[in-house]
Design a protein around this motif. Structure first.
Motif, mmCIF file in Angstrom:
data_model
loop_
_atom_site.group_PDB
_atom_site.id
_atom_site.type_symbol
_atom_site.label_atom_id
_atom_site.label_comp_id
_atom_site.label_asym_id
_atom_site.label_seq_id
_atom_site.Cartn_x
_atom_site.Cartn_y
_atom_site.Cartn_z
ATOM 1 N N ASN A 71 0.796 -1.127 -0.155
ATOM 2 C CA ASN A 71 -0.164 0.019 0.034
ATOM 3 C C ASN A 71 0.924 1.133 -0.030
ATOM 4 O O ASN A 71 0.672 2.211 -0.796
ATOM 5 C CB ASN A 71 -1.008 -0.081 1.221
ATOM 6 N N GLU A 72 2.022 1.219 0.852
ATOM 7 C CA GLU A 72 2.767 2.380 1.028
ATOM 8 C C GLU A 72 3.765 2.738 -0.483
ATOM 9 O O GLU A 72 3.661 3.824 -0.751
ATOM 10 C CB GLU A 72 3.807 2.170 2.120
ATOM 11 N N ASN A 73 3.821 1.741 -1.144
ATOM 12 C CA ASN A 73 4.563 1.450 -2.230
ATOM 13 C C ASN A 73 3.660 1.589 -3.590
ATOM 14 O O ASN A 73 4.448 1.337 -4.505
ATOM 15 C CB ASN A 73 5.874 0.913 -2.374
ATOM 16 N N ARG A 74 2.380 1.607 -3.562
ATOM 17 C CA ARG A 74 1.448 1.361 -4.595
ATOM 18 C C ARG A 74 2.023 2.115 -5.534
ATOM 19 O O ARG A 74 2.153 1.817 -7.037
ATOM 20 C CB ARG A 74 0.028 1.307 -4.202
ATOM 21 N N GLU A 75 1.757 3.604 -5.365
ATOM 22 C CA GLU A 75 2.116 4.112 -6.725
ATOM 23 C C GLU A 75 3.373 4.219 -7.218
ATOM 24 O O GLU A 75 3.523 4.172 -8.536
ATOM 25 C CB GLU A 75 1.918 5.620 -6.287
ATOM 26 N N LYS A 76 4.578 4.258 -6.511
ATOM 27 C CA LYS A 76 5.762 3.869 -7.058
ATOM 28 C C LYS A 76 6.114 2.658 -7.976
ATOM 29 O O LYS A 76 6.585 2.457 -9.226
ATOM 30 C CB LYS A 76 6.720 4.154 -5.894
ATOM 31 N N LEU A 77 5.467 1.600 -7.389
ATOM 32 C CA LEU A 77 5.630 0.254 -7.930
ATOM 33 C C LEU A 77 4.788 0.072 -9.304
ATOM 34 O O LEU A 77 4.826 -0.450 -10.335
ATOM 35 C CB LEU A 77 5.371 -0.794 -7.080
ATOM 36 N N ALA A 78 3.539 0.691 -9.260
ATOM 37 C CA ALA A 78 2.813 0.850 -10.510
ATOM 38 C C ALA A 78 3.463 1.759 -11.531
ATOM 39 O O ALA A 78 3.543 1.091 -12.758
ATOM 40 C CB ALA A 78 1.530 1.418 -10.164
ATOM 41 N N LEU A 79 4.022 2.795 -11.320
ATOM 42 C CA LEU A 79 4.970 3.613 -12.015
ATOM 43 C C LEU A 79 6.099 2.947 -12.554
ATOM 44 O O LEU A 79 6.377 2.821 -13.782
ATOM 45 C CB LEU A 79 5.231 4.991 -11.584
ATOM 46 N N TYR A 80 6.755 2.194 -11.712
ATOM 47 C CA TYR A 80 8.229 1.580 -11.957
ATOM 48 C C TYR A 80 7.849 0.342 -12.951
ATOM 49 O O TYR A 80 8.676 0.166 -13.959
ATOM 50 C CB TYR A 80 8.994 1.425 -10.971
ATOM 51 N N THR A 81 6.671 -0.313 -12.608
ATOM 52 C CA THR A 81 6.661 -1.577 -13.565
ATOM 53 C C THR A 81 6.246 -1.373 -14.717
ATOM 54 O O THR A 81 6.721 -1.780 -15.621
ATOM 55 C CB THR A 81 5.705 -2.621 -12.626
ATOM 56 N N THR A 82 5.361 -0.031 -15.159
ATOM 57 C CA THR A 82 5.038 0.104 -16.350
ATOM 58 C C THR A 82 6.289 0.685 -17.030
ATOM 59 O O THR A 82 6.776 0.494 -18.094
ATOM 60 C CB THR A 82 3.975 1.326 -16.126
ATOM 61 N N ALA A 83 7.062 1.577 -16.620
ATOM 62 C CA ALA A 83 8.280 2.132 -17.031
ATOM 63 C C ALA A 83 9.392 1.259 -17.418
ATOM 64 O O ALA A 83 9.952 1.516 -18.425
ATOM 65 C CB ALA A 83 8.912 3.314 -15.831
ATOM 66 N N ILE A 84 9.419 0.260 -16.682
ATOM 67 C CA ILE A 84 10.524 -0.753 -17.119
ATOM 68 C C ILE A 84 10.112 -1.460 -18.217
ATOM 69 O O ILE A 84 10.943 -2.097 -19.142
ATOM 70 C CB ILE A 84 11.256 -1.660 -15.976
ATOM 71 N N THR A 85 8.845 -1.923 -18.556
ATOM 72 C CA THR A 85 8.357 -2.565 -19.795
ATOM 73 C C THR A 85 8.643 -1.634 -20.859
ATOM 74 O O THR A 85 9.092 -2.130 -22.003
ATOM 75 C CB THR A 85 7.106 -2.793 -19.484
ATOM 76 N N ARG A 86 8.463 -0.352 -20.687
ATOM 77 C CA ARG A 86 8.738 0.829 -21.867
ATOM 78 C C ARG A 86 10.215 0.856 -22.167
ATOM 79 O O ARG A 86 10.520 0.761 -23.289
ATOM 80 C CB ARG A 86 8.169 2.050 -21.810
ATOM 81 N N ALA A 87 10.963 0.958 -21.117
ATOM 82 C CA ALA A 87 12.382 1.141 -21.329
ATOM 83 C C ALA A 87 13.246 -0.210 -21.606
ATOM 84 O O ALA A 87 14.197 0.059 -22.218
ATOM 85 C CB ALA A 87 12.867 1.722 -20.009
ATOM 86 N N HIS A 88 12.892 -1.223 -20.974
ATOM 87 C CA HIS A 88 13.516 -2.628 -21.255
ATOM 88 C C HIS A 88 13.198 -3.617 -21.717
ATOM 89 O O HIS A 88 13.449 -4.564 -21.691
ATOM 90 C CB HIS A 88 14.381 -2.848 -19.743
ATOM 91 N N GLY A 89 11.549 -3.343 -22.083
ATOM 92 C CA GLY A 89 10.992 -4.711 -22.874
ATOM 93 C C GLY A 89 11.594 -5.382 -23.867
ATOM 94 O O GLY A 89 11.430 -6.649 -24.056
#
Length: 96
Positions: A9-27
């Motif tokens: 819950n505390e890291n929800r926004e960051k993890l949602a953003l980061y997991t999306t970002a790494i698909t775009r940058a490193h997919g």
């Protein structure tokens, strides 16, 4: 609320953003990140639908397999590293 639920819950926004970002940058070079994103989304959905006492063992086992125990490839950015570090920390909390 369980430790894993609180952490996610505390890291929800960051993890949602980061997991999306790494698909775009490193997919392209690391297609496993698409599975990481999918598994993270499943974890979050289960927490939302089933509550803080949901069993996430299967999902974290899948993450360990998919990420080779959260091994950081040598050609990735800090966001990728941070994502795997946060997921590994969540996994540790889930095992307690």
């Amino acid at each position: 609320m369980s430790k894993i639920s609180s952490y996610l819950n505390e890291n929800r926004e960051k993890l949602a953003l980061y997991t999306t970002a790494i698909t775009r940058a490193h997919g392209a070079n690391h297609p496993e990140v698409f599975e990481v994103k999918k598994i993270y989304d499943t974890i979050w959905d289960q927490l939302q639908n089933e509550g803080s006492e949901v069993n996430l063992d299967t999902e974290f086992e899948q993450l360990r397999e998919t990420t080779n125990n959260y091994e950081i490839p040598s050609d990735v950015c800090q966001t990728f590293e941070a994502t795997y570090a946060m997921l590994a920390e969540a996994d540790q909390l889930n095992q307690k």
